[in-house]
Scaffold this active site. Structure first.
Site, PDB file in Angstrom:
ATOM      1  CE  LYS A   1       0.025  -9.162   1.282  1.00  0.00           C
ATOM      2  NZ  LYS A   1      -1.330  -9.378   0.768  1.00  0.00           N
TER       3      LYS A   1
ATOM      4  CE  LYS B   1      -6.636 -16.424   8.770  1.00  0.00           C
ATOM      5  NZ  LYS B   1      -8.075 -16.646   8.895  1.00  0.00           N
ATOM      6  CG  ASP B   2      -4.053 -11.278   2.686  1.00  0.00           C
ATOM      7  OD1 ASP B   2      -4.523 -11.258   3.828  1.00  0.00           O
ATOM      8  OD2 ASP B   2      -4.061 -10.309   1.913  1.00  0.00           O
ATOM      9  NE  ARG B   3      -2.748 -14.979  -5.375  1.00  0.00           N
ATOM     10  CZ  ARG B   3      -1.485 -14.707  -5.726  1.00  0.00           C
ATOM     11  NH1 ARG B   3      -0.546 -15.643  -5.634  1.00  0.00           N
ATOM     12  NH2 ARG B   3      -1.151 -13.503  -6.143  1.00  0.00           N
ATOM     13  CD  GLN B   4       1.943 -10.898  -3.381  1.00  0.00           C
ATOM     14  OE1 GLN B   4       0.966 -10.325  -3.830  1.00  0.00           O
ATOM     15  NE2 GLN B   4       3.181 -10.461  -3.570  1.00  0.00           N
TER      16      GLN B   4
END
Length: 352
Positions: free
Chosen positions: A22, A80-83
């Protein structure tokens, strides 16, 4: 709380090196897999949405505002993931209304890629899986060792821990859940209540799984276990015959662990003794989950990695592609290969 305290030991040995995940959103891509044929008509407008560095709840609020409907009129299958760069479905309830202009919701962080009408709204948990494309950068590990480890994971699966994302920074959600449990109270805000109940329940599951990883039984059925197929929420008890089921060896069938809630565990023999021992460490938390109306459920202990492939676009970049069942975490696959460090740590001589 450390990652080891929140999750548990690795099953595949020590990490083979370090990498960054990420560094940019495109390094962590998620595509929701939804096996629902959409009819093209009905009062629900389904939206296939791409998000970049934007969490699901904020995307839902923006779409609802643009459509001129309350946020309770929008649904999604999972968070879902933000990053990350993610693509997932939403549905808007628009009885008797034309398709709204959603352009006001769009910018560099959100795009509506497709919209289709359907008779029913999107239910939570309706997606069957998530497809992942991960780029691990600043890789400091031997390629041959990584290849061998990934082949091992493809054949054996990984412990199905809940990832650290579930627990908040430093395990803050677990600390908060324990505080509320000690007071025998629940947060009034629904989203906070849901987040803390989930964190507490996931923490207990990880404790049980950590014990099974430590004694080597996480991927092996024992008499008294409750077994489940990868994509099924139903389970059945294991006797001597079930422990020799060939579907265990091909990663179709797995032992399960408890998702604590109301009612006693149906497990027996040694698995039940271990579950009771884990629950006895946190009696207030177990009681709190039951009193909150959570049902006792099961989760597979072993996570099979579907369609796992990998390559090295550059010597210090590892790209992974795979599919996981809904509710499972890509980061628990990565932690069996390398330690993840932040981008600012990769120049430290102490990292590798």
């Amino acid at each position: 709380m450390t990652e080891l305290e929140l999750l548990g030991p690795r099953a595949s040995g020590e990490p083979l090196g370090t990498a960054v995940l990420k560094a940019v959103a495109e390094d962590f891509q998620v595509d929701e897999v939804l096996d629902i044929p959409l009819s093209g008509q009905g009062e629900h407008l389904w939206l296939w949405v791409e998000k970049r560095d934007l969490n699901t709840e904020e995307a839902a609020r923006r779409l609802a505002r643009a459509a001129g409907v309350p946020v309770r009129s929008i649904s999604y299958a999972g968070l879902k993931d933000r990053q990350a760069l993610t693509r997932q479905w939403f549905s808007l309830h628009l009885p008797g209304k034309a398709d709204p202009d959603l352009s006001r919701a769009e910018d560099a962080s959100l795009r509506v890629l497709k919209q289709v009408r359907h008779q029913r709204k999107l239910q939570r948990g309706a997606h069957s899986a998530n497809g992942f494309t991960l780029r691990l950068t600043a890789l400091a590990a031997d390629h041959q060792a990584v290849d061998a480890r990934l082949e091992q994971l493809r054949q054996q699966g990984v412990p199905n821990y809940f990832g650290t994302q579930r627990f908040g920074h430093g395990g803050g959600n677990v600390h908060d859940a324990l505080d509320w449990a000690a007071r025998k109270a629940l947060p009034e805000q629904r989203n906070v209540r849901s987040r803390l109940l989930s964190a507490g329940r996931s923490y207990l599951f990880n404790q049980l799984l950590a014990a099974r990883v430590a004694d080597g039984s996480w991927a092996r059925a024992q008499v008294g276990d409750l077994l489940a197929f990868t994509d099924s929420r139903s389970f059945f008890p294991a006797g001597e015959a079930e422990c020799a089921d060939p579907r265990l060896a091909i990663l179709d069938l797995h032992p399960t662990g408890p998702m604590w809630g109301e009612g006693a565990s149906p497990a027996g023999a040694a698995p039940a003794q271990l579950e009771n021992a884990i629950g006895a460490r946190q009696p207030a938390l177990c009681q709190w989950l039951a009193q909150a109306g959570m049902d006792h459920e099961r989760r597979i202990l072993r996570l099979p990695i579907g369609g796992l492939t990998w390559h090295y676009p550059e010597p210090d970049i590892l790209q992974l592609e795979f599919v996981l069942p809904a509710g499972c975490f890509a980061t628990v696959v990565v932690r069996e290969v390398v330690d993840l460090v932040s981008a600012g740590q990769t120049d430290s001589p102490c990292v590798f």
